[in-house]
Design an enzyme around this catalytic site. Structure first.
Site, PDB file in Angstrom:
ATOM      1  N   HIS A  14      -2.528   2.538 -17.668  1.00 32.46           N
ATOM      2  CA  HIS A  14      -2.291   2.211 -16.253  1.00 32.46           C
ATOM      3  C   HIS A  14      -2.423   0.689 -16.115  1.00 32.46           C
ATOM      4  O   HIS A  14      -3.404   0.201 -15.554  1.00 32.46           O
ATOM      5  CB  HIS A  14      -3.347   2.959 -15.439  1.00 32.46           C
ATOM      6  CG  HIS A  14      -3.100   2.999 -13.971  1.00 32.46           C
ATOM      7  ND1 HIS A  14      -4.099   3.265 -13.061  1.00 32.46           N
ATOM      8  CD2 HIS A  14      -1.988   2.808 -13.230  1.00 32.46           C
ATOM      9  CE1 HIS A  14      -3.610   3.255 -11.836  1.00 32.46           C
ATOM     10  NE2 HIS A  14      -2.330   2.962 -11.915  1.00 32.46           N
ATOM     11  N   TYR A  69       5.684  13.658  -2.369  1.00 27.60           N
ATOM     12  CA  TYR A  69       5.099  12.321  -2.464  1.00 27.60           C
ATOM     13  C   TYR A  69       5.351  11.731  -3.865  1.00 27.60           C
ATOM     14  O   TYR A  69       5.179  12.433  -4.875  1.00 27.60           O
ATOM     15  CB  TYR A  69       3.591  12.370  -2.169  1.00 27.60           C
ATOM     16  CG  TYR A  69       2.952  11.052  -2.515  1.00 27.60           C
ATOM     17  CD1 TYR A  69       3.148   9.937  -1.687  1.00 27.60           C
ATOM     18  CD2 TYR A  69       2.226  10.870  -3.695  1.00 27.60           C
ATOM     19  CE1 TYR A  69       2.618   8.703  -2.027  1.00 27.60           C
ATOM     20  CE2 TYR A  69       1.687   9.639  -4.025  1.00 27.60           C
ATOM     21  CZ  TYR A  69       1.895   8.556  -3.197  1.00 27.60           C
ATOM     22  OH  TYR A  69       1.390   7.330  -3.540  1.00 27.60           O
ATOM     23  N   ARG A  85       4.784   3.177   1.352  1.00 26.62           N
ATOM     24  CA  ARG A  85       5.270   2.591   0.090  1.00 26.62           C
ATOM     25  C   ARG A  85       6.644   1.960   0.196  1.00 26.62           C
ATOM     26  O   ARG A  85       7.428   2.281   1.086  1.00 26.62           O
ATOM     27  CB  ARG A  85       5.352   3.713  -0.956  1.00 26.62           C
ATOM     28  CG  ARG A  85       4.025   4.375  -1.297  1.00 26.62           C
ATOM     29  CD  ARG A  85       3.275   3.574  -2.274  1.00 26.62           C
ATOM     30  NE  ARG A  85       1.971   4.136  -2.609  1.00 26.62           N
ATOM     31  CZ  ARG A  85       1.339   3.893  -3.759  1.00 26.62           C
ATOM     32  NH1 ARG A  85       1.900   3.151  -4.685  1.00 26.62           N
ATOM     33  NH2 ARG A  85       0.145   4.381  -3.986  1.00 26.62           N
ATOM     34  N   SER A 126      -7.016   1.277  -7.887  1.00 25.21           N
ATOM     35  CA  SER A 126      -6.188   0.954  -6.730  1.00 25.21           C
ATOM     36  C   SER A 126      -6.959   0.034  -5.778  1.00 25.21           C
ATOM     37  O   SER A 126      -8.189  -0.017  -5.792  1.00 25.21           O
ATOM     38  CB  SER A 126      -5.733   2.218  -6.021  1.00 25.21           C
ATOM     39  OG  SER A 126      -6.841   2.851  -5.459  1.00 25.21           O
ATOM     40  N   ASP A 132       2.539  -1.561 -13.091  1.00 25.08           N
ATOM     41  CA  ASP A 132       1.732  -0.338 -13.007  1.00 25.08           C
ATOM     42  C   ASP A 132       1.443   0.351 -14.347  1.00 25.08           C
ATOM     43  O   ASP A 132       0.356   0.844 -14.541  1.00 25.08           O
ATOM     44  CB  ASP A 132       2.401   0.665 -12.059  1.00 25.08           C
ATOM     45  CG  ASP A 132       1.459   1.781 -11.628  1.00 25.08           C
ATOM     46  OD1 ASP A 132       0.283   1.483 -11.338  1.00 25.08           O
ATOM     47  OD2 ASP A 132       1.890   2.947 -11.583  1.00 25.08           O
ATOM     48  N   LYS A 161       3.503   8.887 -13.007  1.00 24.94           N
ATOM     49  CA  LYS A 161       2.146   9.248 -13.419  1.00 24.94           C
ATOM     50  C   LYS A 161       2.138  10.451 -14.370  1.00 24.94           C
ATOM     51  O   LYS A 161       1.362  10.498 -15.309  1.00 24.94           O
ATOM     52  CB  LYS A 161       1.288   9.567 -12.188  1.00 24.94           C
ATOM     53  CG  LYS A 161       1.221   8.445 -11.172  1.00 24.94           C
ATOM     54  CD  LYS A 161       0.630   7.190 -11.735  1.00 24.94           C
ATOM     55  CE  LYS A 161       0.452   6.136 -10.659  1.00 24.94           C
ATOM     56  NZ  LYS A 161      -0.045   4.869 -11.242  1.00 24.94           N
ATOM     57  N   ARG A 167      -1.272  11.197  -3.784  1.00 24.72           N
ATOM     58  CA  ARG A 167      -1.480  12.092  -4.914  1.00 24.72           C
ATOM     59  C   ARG A 167      -2.617  13.048  -4.576  1.00 24.72           C
ATOM     60  O   ARG A 167      -3.594  12.674  -3.951  1.00 24.72           O
ATOM     61  CB  ARG A 167      -1.868  11.300  -6.170  1.00 24.72           C
ATOM     62  CG  ARG A 167      -0.683  10.549  -6.783  1.00 24.72           C
ATOM     63  CD  ARG A 167      -1.070   9.871  -8.086  1.00 24.72           C
ATOM     64  NE  ARG A 167      -1.933   8.734  -7.872  1.00 24.72           N
ATOM     65  CZ  ARG A 167      -3.234   8.695  -8.103  1.00 24.72           C
ATOM     66  NH1 ARG A 167      -3.864   9.771  -8.576  1.00 24.72           N
ATOM     67  NH2 ARG A 167      -3.941   7.608  -7.885  1.00 24.72           N
ATOM     68  N   CYS A 184      -7.028  -3.226  -5.825  1.00 18.46           N
ATOM     69  CA  CYS A 184      -7.608  -4.411  -6.466  1.00 18.46           C
ATOM     70  C   CYS A 184      -6.566  -5.502  -6.691  1.00 18.46           C
ATOM     71  O   CYS A 184      -6.815  -6.466  -7.406  1.00 18.46           O
ATOM     72  CB  CYS A 184      -8.249  -4.042  -7.788  1.00 18.46           C
ATOM     73  SG  CYS A 184      -9.762  -3.088  -7.587  1.00 18.46           S
TER      74      CYS A 184
HETATM   75  C1  OXD Z   1      -1.272   4.843  -8.062  1.00 19.57           C
HETATM   76  C2  OXD Z   1       0.087   4.302  -7.904  1.00 19.57           C
HETATM   77  O1  OXD Z   1      -1.649   5.765  -7.327  1.00 19.57           O
HETATM   78  O2  OXD Z   1       0.454   3.424  -8.687  1.00 19.57           O
HETATM   79  O3  OXD Z   1      -1.993   4.351  -8.949  1.00 19.57           O
HETATM   80  O4  OXD Z   1       0.812   4.768  -7.021  1.00 19.57           O
HETATM   81 MN    MN Z   2      -0.853   3.035 -10.292  1.00 16.73          MN
END
Ligand code: OXD
Ligand code: MN
Length: 595
Positions: A230, A201, A378, A252, A280, A210, A73, A254
């Site tokens: 989130h 992406y 990913r 992220s 997510d 998002k 991102r 974690c």
């Molecule tokens: C993020 C994702 O960037 O879930 O938080 O991809």
């Molecule tokens: Mn995320």
């Protein structure tokens, strides 16, 4: 299905307008059928957007490689486009809608000449649920089409629910030149519109995720009195036969996806179980029974590959055995994939995420190890494949939530778990949640970064209005969930992690479940409530009393330093920071000073 067959006049008009702008040669409506999906895969194989993997080993799995400058991102190119800058607030990039449309229009212009534009009607949330929102994404990327078919509920059924005049989010996407200089991710909350151009992406291009389910939805949620967060959503089945559902927000790196799919340690497997609702995003609604309920608006997972293996997340490994698109991992000539820390033999004839020959241990000219998979490579996989999937993922109202977890990666300071004193204190804990920058990030190692509710890049409006909304929202709930803070990453004096993490995190969840059902008392400390030693089940763990004390220690000096850092962060949010947040900060300071 043809454009003329659409019953929604405004949808048809908008599609024609966008197709004309981009000079698309063909318009294809994605109907969600298996027959059409197969045809689209064939097209994507032909134009090399996808590579077929070994179909015996990975049925219905494909490989996609994005361009090297388009692998994450791009927050500096992401804008909230509201009439006034103040509406976007101190933490978002802002652009005026007029300028934003103009700039993006110039990039979209003619960008699909000679190529098809796909129309993807999708539902965030179960199709037809009063909690769900409909979006329509237009795109020239087949990778986006095929990923959206995994990540969302998409196709003709959604158009049926939309009817002749239903409300939908206009999600305009185009690859254009994939040039970071011609890339813009624009959100127009007032127009219920997203324009994303120049990136393929996932986080920039799968617009349901998002862009819609967090940024646009958070704006809608404030107006309609709910929360778009989130957050993972998971159920914990206990020995009494009850399932307690919780949500959890973590920045992220974690272990959010791992927690959502946790496998209980052997000795608890018979009596305790984990049910995954989502990994997510959670949409949280006050229900008429006075409780908070949550749905997962998504239908799939977009997980980070490196680090995922049979030990860290066996359920994820099962989820990606079929029907998955892998992006930017290592590929070998047999059509097999690999990534760092995968517990499979690394390939000897691999090609890395950039498409270059690669082998394990390869070094660059300076002697640095070259990774095969991009650190942000990913997998995109359907939630239906997840062995721990809850049966309630398709329930229109979701599940009743008893607790909300907030957490970060702190090597010092934060104990394993503590509970907020009340909702307002919980919102303060969430506002000041933070992580230390890890070696996986390029810059700022060891630096503490604050990320309120893990939503900093995803709040679609002014953060101070968002915090006010949180404060008001919980106070109106008859049965607000309890709020907890967890930290799996505290280290001892020797630099080793004090807590084993992964499946053993269940032991912390067990305490949380007992707390929410009023089964155990707790110790009051200056930062919140902590477990009495006898209430944590540590059987079978090799943790001594000294480690346990360190794991739960509240160190006055560390907290005094932390309070100063928090103060600086809160100052950055400006004059409109809700008074209650600052009040909670001063109350904590008072309690710590008295220690
Ligand atoms: C993020 C994702 O960037 O879930 O938080 O991809
Ligand atoms: Mn995320």
């Amino acid at each position: 299905m043809k454009l003329e067959e659409l019953n929604h006049r405004e949808l048809e008009r908008w599609i024609r307008e966008m197709a004309a702008l981009c000079a698309a040669s063909e318009i294809i409506i994605v109907d969600g059928s298996e027959e059409q999906r197969k045809k689209l895969i064939e097209r994507a194989l032909q134009n090399e957007e996808l590579i077929k993997l070994d179909q015996d080993k990975y049925p219905n799995c494909y490989y996609h490689r994005s361009s090297p400058t388009d692998v994450a991102r791009t927050e500096h190119l992401t804008f909230i486009c509201t009439p006034n800058e103040d509406q976007a607030g101190p933490t978002n990039n802002w652009m005026s809608p007029k300028i934003a449309y103009e700039k993006a229009r110039a990039i979209f212009e003619d960008s699909m000449r000679g190529r098809a534009m796909y129309v993807i009607p999708f539902s965030m949330g179960p199709i037809g649920s009063p909690r769900s929102k409909i979006g329509v994404e237009l795109t020239d990327s087949l990778y986006v089409v095929l990923s959206m078919l995994i990540m969302t509920r998409a196709g003709k059924e959604v158009l049926d629910v939309l009817g002749i005049d239903g409300e939908f989010t206009r999600c305009m996407h185009g690859l254009a030149e994939r040039d970071p200089k011609k890339r813009l991710i624009l959100h127009f909350p007032q127009d219920n519109t997203i324009w994303s151009v120049g990136s393929g992406y996932g986080g920039n291009a799968l617009l349901g995720k998002k862009c819609l389910a967090l940024r646009i939805a958070s704006h809608q949620a404030r107006q309609e009195n709910w929360l778009a967060e989130h957050m993972l959503i998971m159920g914990i089945g206990d020995p009494d036969g009850n399932t307690t559902f919780i949500t959890g927000a973590f920045p992220s790196a974690c272990g959010k996806t791992n927690l959502a799919m946790l496998i209980p340690p052997e000795q608890f497997k018979k009596k305790w179980s984990i049910w995954t609702m989502g990994d997510d995003i959670g949409w949280l609604f006050p229900e008429t029974n006075g409780w908070l309920w949550a749905i997962n608006p998504e239908n799939g997972m977009f997980g980070v590959a490196p680090g995922t293996n049979h030990q860290s997340n066996p359920n994820a490994m099962k989820t990606i055995e079929s029907d998955t698109i892998f992006t930017n991992v290592v590929l070998n000539s047999d059509g097999h994939v690999w990534w760092e820390e995968l517990d499979d033999e690394p390939p000897t004839d691999g090609v890395n995420w950039q498409g270059l020959p690669w082998y394990l241990g390869m070094k660059d000219a300076k002697g640095n190890i070259i990774n095969g998979a991009h650190p942000n490579s990913r997998f995109t996989a359907p939630i239906k494949n997840c062995p721990s999937k809850s049966q309630r993922t398709d329930w229109p109202n979701g599940v009743q939530i008893s607790a909300i977890l907030f957490g970060g990666r702190r090597n010092t300071l934060a104990p394993l778990v503590y509970e907020a004193r009340d909702w307002e204190h919980g919102v303060y804990i969430a506002t000041t949640m933070s992580s230390e920058v890890t070696a996986a990030q390029e810059r700022g190692q060891g630096e503490v970064r604050y990320d309120p509710m893990a939503m900093l890049p995803f709040i679609g409006y002014n953060i101070n209005d968002y915090l006010s909304h949180w404060l008001r929202f919980g106070k109106r709930l008859k049965h607000p969930p309890r709020i907890f803070h967890v930290n799996w990453f505290r280290k001892g004096e020797n630099g080793q992690y004090l807590w084993p993490g992964y499946g053993d995190n269940l032991r912390v969840l067990q305490w949380i479940v007992k707390r929410v059902h009023g089964q155990v008392a707790a110790i009051e400390t200056p930062i919140g409530f902590m477990p009495r030693p006898e209430d944590l089940d540590l059987a079978g763990l090799n943790i001594g009393e000294k480690e346990l004390n360190l794991l739960f220690r509240v160190d006055k000096d560390e907290w005094m330093i932390e309070l100063e850092l928090r103060e600086k962060f809160l100052e950055k949010l400006g004059m409109t920071l809700p008074v209650s947040i600052y009040k909670q900060h001063l109350l904590l300071k008072e309690r710590i000073e008295k220690m």
